[in-house]
Design an enzyme around this catalytic site. Sequence first.
Site, mmCIF file in Angstrom:
data_model
loop_
_atom_site.group_PDB
_atom_site.id
_atom_site.type_symbol
_atom_site.label_atom_id
_atom_site.label_comp_id
_atom_site.label_asym_id
_atom_site.label_seq_id
_atom_site.Cartn_x
_atom_site.Cartn_y
_atom_site.Cartn_z
ATOM 1 C CB THR A 149 48.180 46.622 32.348
ATOM 2 O OG1 THR A 149 47.584 45.865 31.307
ATOM 3 C CG2 THR A 149 48.261 48.082 31.951
ATOM 4 C CB ALA A 198 45.332 38.157 27.572
ATOM 5 C CG HIS A 199 46.903 42.441 29.482
ATOM 6 N ND1 HIS A 199 46.906 43.798 29.365
ATOM 7 C CD2 HIS A 199 45.817 42.002 28.817
ATOM 8 C CE1 HIS A 199 45.860 44.161 28.659
ATOM 9 N NE2 HIS A 199 45.189 43.101 28.306
ATOM 10 C CG ASN A 200 46.578 42.592 34.487
ATOM 11 O OD1 ASN A 200 46.945 43.275 33.529
ATOM 12 N ND2 ASN A 200 46.984 42.832 35.723
ATOM 13 C CB SER A 232 41.406 41.352 33.548
ATOM 14 O OG SER A 232 42.345 42.380 33.329
#
Lengths: 343, 343, 343
Positions: free
Chosen positions: C221, C240-242, C260
Amino acid sequence: MEFSARQIAQMFNGTIEGNPDVVISKLAKIDEASDGAISFLANPLYTNFIYSTHASIILVNQDFIPIQPVNGTLIRVENAYSAFAHLLELFSSTINISRQISSHACISGSARIGKNNYIGEFVSIGDNVITGNNVLIYPNCTIGADSVIDDNSILYPGVKVYRDTRIGKNCTIHSGVVIGSDGFGFAPQADNIFKKIIQVGNVVIEDEVEIGSNTTIDRATLGSTIIRKGVKLDNLIQVAHNVEIGENTVIAAQTGIAGSTKIGRNCMIAGQVGIVGHLVIGDNVKIGAQSGIEHSIKDGEMYLGTPALEGGKARRLYVHWRNFDQIIKKIYELEKLFKQIKS
Amino acid sequence: MEFSARQIAQMFNGTIEGNPDVVISKLAKIDEASDGAISFLANPLYTNFIYSTHASIILVNQDFIPIQPVNGTLIRVENAYSAFAHLLELFSSTINISRQISSHACISGSARIGKNNYIGEFVSIGDNVITGNNVLIYPNCTIGADSVIDDNSILYPGVKVYRDTRIGKNCTIHSGVVIGSDGFGFAPQADNIFKKIIQVGNVVIEDEVEIGSNTTIDRATLGSTIIRKGVKLDNLIQVAHNVEIGENTVIAAQTGIAGSTKIGRNCMIAGQVGIVGHLVIGDNVKIGAQSGIEHSIKDGEMYLGTPALEGGKARRLYVHWRNFDQIIKKIYELEKLFKQIKS
Amino acid sequence: MEFSARQIAQMFNGTIEGNPDVVISKLAKIDEASDGAISFLANPLYTNFIYSTHASIILVNQDFIPIQPVNGTLIRVENAYSAFAHLLELFSSTINISRQISSHACISGSARIGKNNYIGEFVSIGDNVITGNNVLIYPNCTIGADSVIDDNSILYPGVKVYRDTRIGKNCTIHSGVVIGSDGFGFAPQADNIFKKIIQVGNVVIEDEVEIGSNTTIDRATLGSTIIRKGVKLDNLIQVAHNVEIGENTVIAAQTGIAGSTKIGRNCMIAGQVGIVGHLVIGDNVKIGAQSGIEHSIKDGEMYLGTPALEGGKARRLYVHWRNFDQIIKKIYELEKLFKQIKS
């Protein structure tokens, strides 16, 4: 681009605690922010970072109560996450895609391409395909014959759309997604051979749908596999033939939905869930990660586990599970005591 | 295309209950059918729809016993699902693919392309590739050097075939499938680094195999990963290096099979199953959805759960699981009663 | 290429048991080897094959103790698997990729391509992309603007790299991998609609990373999703993101890691594992197949099951699970006996 705390508070109808004149020029995560950045706090797991962050401004929800002093300026808003999302849009460098049709794309003479489309290199567009206005189709996509892609939709590189697919307005389809491949339908024959059932239906994707990378959506045997308006699908999800997913339902990565199952509106389905075929999942249903759903679920219920049970019950059973050692011990103690009494 | 009930009964050696002269011109699902359509009933879950369907003709199995009047004409056949599948084929508009080689494909000078092939735009065909007759290769596929694709096989858009792969006759490979990527083999070194094991084997896919979208099949370290005749793989399945899947075995979506495991013939493996490496799964084995298979399984057995147990036992344990609250309660009652006795 | 047992023993500082002059010219699996082949024994599951193999030479670990006579010549080495891996490299016919840039690739005028690259047909390379030396990009890949691919990295056919991605040196990215698609971030609105959170971060892949077919890695993000040096990811994994994955961590197929979460170094994560978002997994952690990880894990721990528990405890609980029938029986016996006492 620069904004003062005062300007940002105005944007989101927020209240300032701290210096209203401090200025930010960038966005950052609360645990990585430096001076001159704005960050936000929405997830309670990150609360501790607000006391150490170097962010100049932090957006927080109305009800945030600091338990230590905060260095930066706080702006209280109704929804810190949403407000930050707005700022992200404002700051995101608009990706300049030249709205052109590559001379290295192959577009059937019978296709009708809307205004202001980007069609990248090595895109193959079949007979009678129709695209709306402002459609972006990145390189190496294949669009099968008779498909329709409506206004403002984006297909990232390497999306494969089989013939006769409908994609609505404002959809975002990520790389590697396959839409319209054959449903997994075979009729067993006497000699153990499986005979393919021809899949003559299609896939209909309504408006505002987002589909994550390498997700697969099979065409219906007859009729349509339907993804309703506002549905958000994460990566590597399997949607089988004749499935229907209701409006604004959100499904996390690697979940699989077997054939002909209908899922209601506003559901939240976590990752790696498996849902058996021919079920009806109601509206506003929540399903926990890795659950195995064997039965239909009524509106508003929460299910968990494999095989899935109502959430409260499932959680109690998992408590017993964790205590299983103690339970067994107790049984043996009872047995022992019992033998003492008897003797 | 139109057929009377009498004509259809003749096709499938069926018996008519109702008007033999009623005519149908389309096919539909039993819950969506309108006047003039033929539908079928095979899945008991859909039995209720037979009393409300608007289908003019419904194919049913010989043993179907209606418990209410049915409006349409019934035709009893040996296998309603198979009969309907035949009608689907009859009615499916044959997709007219022009059997041509696109001028936008790149085909190595050393490749040998059979008769009557379709090779779509942006297909890359490597050195020494051989294709049989009537092969269809849709746009954006890549076929690695030294591979063979035999007669009548279909590769949908965006299939990636690594070098030295064998694909048999009458295979259907859906979009995004990857065949022949390196097996996941690394030798741990003293310094925590993993050293890649070169994967010099290949993948062999026999005749009549269907492979669903975005499924991945890794090449063998040495020798071959083998998918036997008539195997049907659904979407997003992982087949690791040196796996062998026996004839006519069917595997549902998102299942993963780890390295060197051998699966027998005529097995039915449900979705999201995980099978550990180096196992032997016998013939005619059935495995329930989301199961975790840690041990080899003998011919004809049914396994279920994680870790998987023999099906009957697994089902009993899940009954206990659902009753766990009551079991705990009973233990506490016994304990309480016991203390009363003692005191 | 031919080697005698003596030559091979020299290569790996091994000791010979049997004929030092026997010569091999090929490599084979122990259960498929024929005369003139060298094989190896490392996995105890294959020990029985050493007594029946036709391999002329078998590499074994120092501590191997035969319990029957072995026909072939044994060479004892420190690590039979590693030694065999070296031989594989020696024997693997070097795939001759002509280091050329296809005239059917589309490369932006602002891209900077290194020396000795192979860029295959229908590869699209966006603005400002930089490639190092000896980079191989197979057909039908798409590389988004502003991305960097460093020396000696390989992208197999159909890899999709979104803009602003960093790929280090000596990486191997298999077909169908998607790097940099949007993270799955949506802010719920009052009307049940989900509003997309713009994903402005990127993906950074360090050196020596291998990524299996059809694996997906979302962009952050804000900031970066990071795959550290030496990480090995199998097929169909969701990152997934981060997320951040630490050095030399190995993850098997179909595992999913939610947003995350940070994973440490030297971890071994088995297949079909699900890891919830915002966790911290320590270094040297081991996670069993199909586990569901809901909580952070400390360095060096082993976790298992869904919900995952410390490995020793999880294994005990699974013993109880298998005995659940007997446990229930015992409870009923106690109850019955108790009633007899009371009466």
